[in-house]
Design an enzyme around this catalytic site. Structure first.
Site, PDB file in Angstrom:
ATOM      1  N   ARG A 137     -14.332  13.776   8.451  1.00  0.00           N
ATOM      2  CA  ARG A 137     -15.104  14.108   7.246  1.00  0.00           C
ATOM      3  C   ARG A 137     -16.562  14.341   7.619  1.00  0.00           C
ATOM      4  NH1 ARG A 137     -12.649   8.956   4.375  1.00  0.00           N
ATOM      5  NH2 ARG A 137     -10.676   9.781   3.565  1.00  0.00           N
ATOM      6  N   GLU A 156      -8.048  -6.607   4.609  1.00  0.00           N
ATOM      7  CA  GLU A 156      -7.894  -6.170   3.218  1.00  0.00           C
ATOM      8  C   GLU A 156      -6.597  -6.684   2.609  1.00  0.00           C
ATOM      9  OE1 GLU A 156      -9.646  -1.839   2.910  1.00  0.00           O
ATOM     10  OE2 GLU A 156      -8.915  -2.199   4.950  1.00  0.00           O
ATOM     11  N   ARG A 200      -2.344  -2.261  -3.620  1.00  0.00           N
ATOM     12  CA  ARG A 200      -3.633  -1.624  -3.373  1.00  0.00           C
ATOM     13  C   ARG A 200      -3.699  -0.327  -4.183  1.00  0.00           C
ATOM     14  NH1 ARG A 200      -6.276  -0.053   2.499  1.00  0.00           N
ATOM     15  NH2 ARG A 200      -8.283   0.654   1.693  1.00  0.00           N
ATOM     16  N   ASN A 247       0.877  -1.170   0.000  1.00  0.00           N
ATOM     17  CA  ASN A 247       0.000   0.000   0.000  1.00  0.00           C
ATOM     18  C   ASN A 247       0.914   1.219   0.000  1.00  0.00           C
ATOM     19  OD1 ASN A 247      -1.903   1.996   0.303  1.00  0.00           O
ATOM     20  ND2 ASN A 247      -2.822   1.151   2.153  1.00  0.00           N
ATOM     21  N   HIS A 266     -13.587   1.361   0.076  1.00  0.00           N
ATOM     22  CA  HIS A 266     -13.543   0.242   1.041  1.00  0.00           C
ATOM     23  C   HIS A 266     -14.028  -1.057   0.392  1.00  0.00           C
ATOM     24  CE1 HIS A 266     -14.059   3.413   4.467  1.00  0.00           C
ATOM     25  NE2 HIS A 266     -12.772   3.144   4.285  1.00  0.00           N
ATOM     26  N   ASN A 293     -14.594  -3.005  17.446  1.00  0.00           N
ATOM     27  CA  ASN A 293     -14.154  -2.831  18.835  1.00  0.00           C
ATOM     28  C   ASN A 293     -15.093  -2.050  19.743  1.00  0.00           C
ATOM     29  OD1 ASN A 293     -11.472  -4.118  18.570  1.00  0.00           O
ATOM     30  ND2 ASN A 293     -11.092  -2.459  17.126  1.00  0.00           N
ATOM     31  N   LYS A 350       3.262   0.844   3.284  1.00  0.00           N
ATOM     32  CA  LYS A 350       2.842  -0.245   4.157  1.00  0.00           C
ATOM     33  C   LYS A 350       2.980  -1.554   3.393  1.00  0.00           C
ATOM     34  CE  LYS A 350      -0.607   2.539   6.616  1.00  0.00           C
ATOM     35  NZ  LYS A 350      -2.044   2.687   6.939  1.00  0.00           N
ATOM     36  N   ARG A 358     -13.058   6.824  21.214  1.00  0.00           N
ATOM     37  CA  ARG A 358     -12.956   6.434  22.625  1.00  0.00           C
ATOM     38  C   ARG A 358     -12.922   7.667  23.522  1.00  0.00           C
ATOM     39  NH1 ARG A 358      -7.781   2.872  21.351  1.00  0.00           N
ATOM     40  NH2 ARG A 358      -7.472   4.811  20.183  1.00  0.00           N
ATOM     41  N   ASN A 415     -12.147   5.467  11.246  1.00  0.00           N
ATOM     42  CA  ASN A 415     -11.993   6.911  11.086  1.00  0.00           C
ATOM     43  C   ASN A 415     -12.612   7.353   9.766  1.00  0.00           C
ATOM     44  OD1 ASN A 415     -10.992   9.425  12.177  1.00  0.00           O
ATOM     45  ND2 ASN A 415      -9.528   9.409  10.500  1.00  0.00           N
ATOM     46  N   HIS A 455     -18.517  -0.869   7.457  1.00  0.00           N
ATOM     47  CA  HIS A 455     -17.082  -0.655   7.695  1.00  0.00           C
ATOM     48  C   HIS A 455     -16.959   0.690   8.403  1.00  0.00           C
ATOM     49  CE1 HIS A 455     -12.682  -0.870   6.566  1.00  0.00           C
ATOM     50  NE2 HIS A 455     -12.821   0.399   6.945  1.00  0.00           N
ATOM     51  N   GLY A 474     -12.186  -0.509  12.484  1.00  0.00           N
ATOM     52  CA  GLY A 474     -11.711  -0.301  13.846  1.00  0.00           C
ATOM     53  C   GLY A 474     -12.806  -0.057  14.856  1.00  0.00           C
ATOM     54  N   VAL A 475     -13.787   0.795  14.515  1.00  0.00           N
ATOM     55  CA  VAL A 475     -14.897   1.071  15.423  1.00  0.00           C
ATOM     56  C   VAL A 475     -15.902  -0.077  15.406  1.00  0.00           C
ATOM     57  CG1 VAL A 475     -16.844   2.618  15.889  1.00  0.00           C
ATOM     58  CG2 VAL A 475     -14.628   3.572  15.220  1.00  0.00           C
ATOM     59  N   ASP A 500     -10.883  10.793  17.920  1.00  0.00           N
ATOM     60  CA  ASP A 500     -10.786   9.480  18.566  1.00  0.00           C
ATOM     61  C   ASP A 500     -12.109   9.174  19.269  1.00  0.00           C
ATOM     62  OD1 ASP A 500     -10.315   7.346  20.440  1.00  0.00           O
ATOM     63  OD2 ASP A 500      -8.175   7.729  20.267  1.00  0.00           O
TER      64      ASP A 500
END
Length: 413
Positions: A242, A386, A91, A7, A181, A336, A14, A286, A212, A209, A332-333, A284
């Site tokens: 966004r 992914e 990617r 990526n 995504h 978790n 990455k 959390r 962030n 999905h 992520g959200v 964030d």
């Protein structure tokens, strides 16, 4: 077969190296701050490679050379030679209307990716730099594959992807919904079939999905039929920074009132809105939940707006699908945050959806079903992968090419 997944961003690289024999990850890492003399390289494998900082890596070819050296490091590497890398999967942010599937890299494919630069000016050029650097370092004998974030959504019907604008804008500039995504939505929908042991044909699935960046996709028979992100990733849900859907007339109004230019309004909508803009407490989730629990009004409002948008899209996609069989949470959200999952699902009881509170709150990692046995809609947490999806597509296309070449060789001339 070892497949390297890449990526390539504007200032980062990455990567993950897979052994496709058992789909194990041999190494994964990231190089950040490319283009500076303060680049950082982190690589996880067994044994781990100590983090490296203050590196002089001025362009992508240097970053890839550095990455390959780390993979072959005598003490901490996982391969002896670059020749162990059978293929490289890249990617790619935007495939436009050219690609409804991943594609083996050749000059024609690269030209099509270049033609889509105007649709993804920040991402496609960086993706191309990665491909070109690998071509120079590994040669064209090492097959490479482009895996597009937009490809999964190319099955959407016209009524889903067209905007109610003059047709000439689509004809001239390809202004339409593309969605993003796609690799994640494809992975979790396929994984759902593996988990349940049932074919996707005849199923109605909504994949959430949520991270962030966030998007929701309506999937019928395993194919995308509608998705919340649009021509760009800005449309749709409220996200970390966004804004998602807003009245388009707000944009010229704010530009005039605040004397903003195009770059400034674009930055406002993409980087200073969403959860961060409404809460004033950053992006964030959390931290925003913590502030809301302490009575912070901006954080509480941001959470309520965030959840409301997710519910609205799920409800609208139930109408598109004429019902719902399975709701998937990923990202992520989505994976978790039991708080967000519970808040979203508490307004979906009209569907016959019953969330099991204990299963939802469980901290057990990985895949699990969190709806009750009596629920008419199954609710699953499926962690996205992914990179593995990219590796699988790369292996599939390389093996198909090899099989086709073998057939041609066996045909008498």
């Amino acid at each position: 077969m070892k497949v390297l997944v890449i990526n390539s961003g504007s200032s980062s690289l990455k990567y993950q190296l897979f052994d496709m024999k058992d789909e194990s990850v041999l190494a994964k890492g990231i190089i950040e701050e490319i283009g500076t003399e303060q680049a950082i390289h982190r690589q996880d494998n067994t044994p781990p490679l100590p983090p490296q900082t203050g590196l002089r890596i001025l362009e992508h070819k240097e970053s890839i050379t550095h990455m390959l050296a780390a993979l072959m490091d005598p003490g901490n590497g996982c391969i002896a030679s670059v020749r162990e890398i059978a293929a490289v999967g890249h990617r790619i942010a935007h495939g436009g209307e050219f690609f409804s599937d991943s594609a083996l890299v050749d000059n024609e494919v690269l030209q099509a990716v270049r033609r889509n630069i105007e649709l993804a000016p920040l991402h496609n050029p960086a993706n191309l730099k990665g491909i070109e650097a690998f071509r120079q370092l590994l040669g064209e004998e090492t097959p490479m594959v482009c895996v597009f974030d937009t490809a999964f959504h190319q099955t959407m019907p016209q009524e889903s992807y067209m905007y109610p604008l003059p047709r000439v804008l689509y004809d001239r500039h390809k202004i339409r919904r593309y969605g993003f995504h796609g690799t994640s939505h494809k992975y979790v929908s396929l994984r759902l079939g593996e988990i349940t042991g049932r074919p996707l044909q005849g199923t109605r699935v909504i994949s959430c999905h949520i991270g962030n960046g966030a998007s929701i996709t309506a999937i019928r028979d395993g194919k995308s039929v509608d998705t919340s992100m649009g021509m760009t990733p800005l449309e749709g849900l409220m996200m970390g920074t966004r804004c998602g859907d807003i009245d388009p007339a707000i944009i010229p109004f704010v530009m005039a009132k605040e004397n903003l230019g195009l770059g400034e309004i674009n930055s406002l909508l993409n980087k200073h809105s969403g959860l961060a803009g409404v809460s004033g407490q950053g992006s964030d989730l959390r931290e925003i939940i913590r502030c809301a629990d302490e009575g912070h009004e901006g954080a509480r409002l941001a959470l309520n707006m965030y959840v409301q948008r997710i519910r609205k899209y799920i409800g609208s996609y139930c109408a598109v699908l004429n019902g719902l069989d399975t709701l998937i949470f990923t990202g992520g959200v989505g994976e978790n945050s039991d708080y967000i999952r519970a808040k979203v699902c508490e307004s979906l009881t009209y569907l016959g959806l019953e969330l099991d509170p204990e299963l939802n709150r469980s901290r057990s990692p990985g895949e699990r079903k969190i709806s009750t046995p009596a629920s008419r809609v199954a609710v699953h947490i499926i962690p996205t992968n992914e990179e593995l999806m990219i590796a699988r597509d790369t292996q599939r296309l390389v093996q198909q090419r090899a099989a086709s070449a073998a057939v041609h060789r066996s045909v008498p001339m």
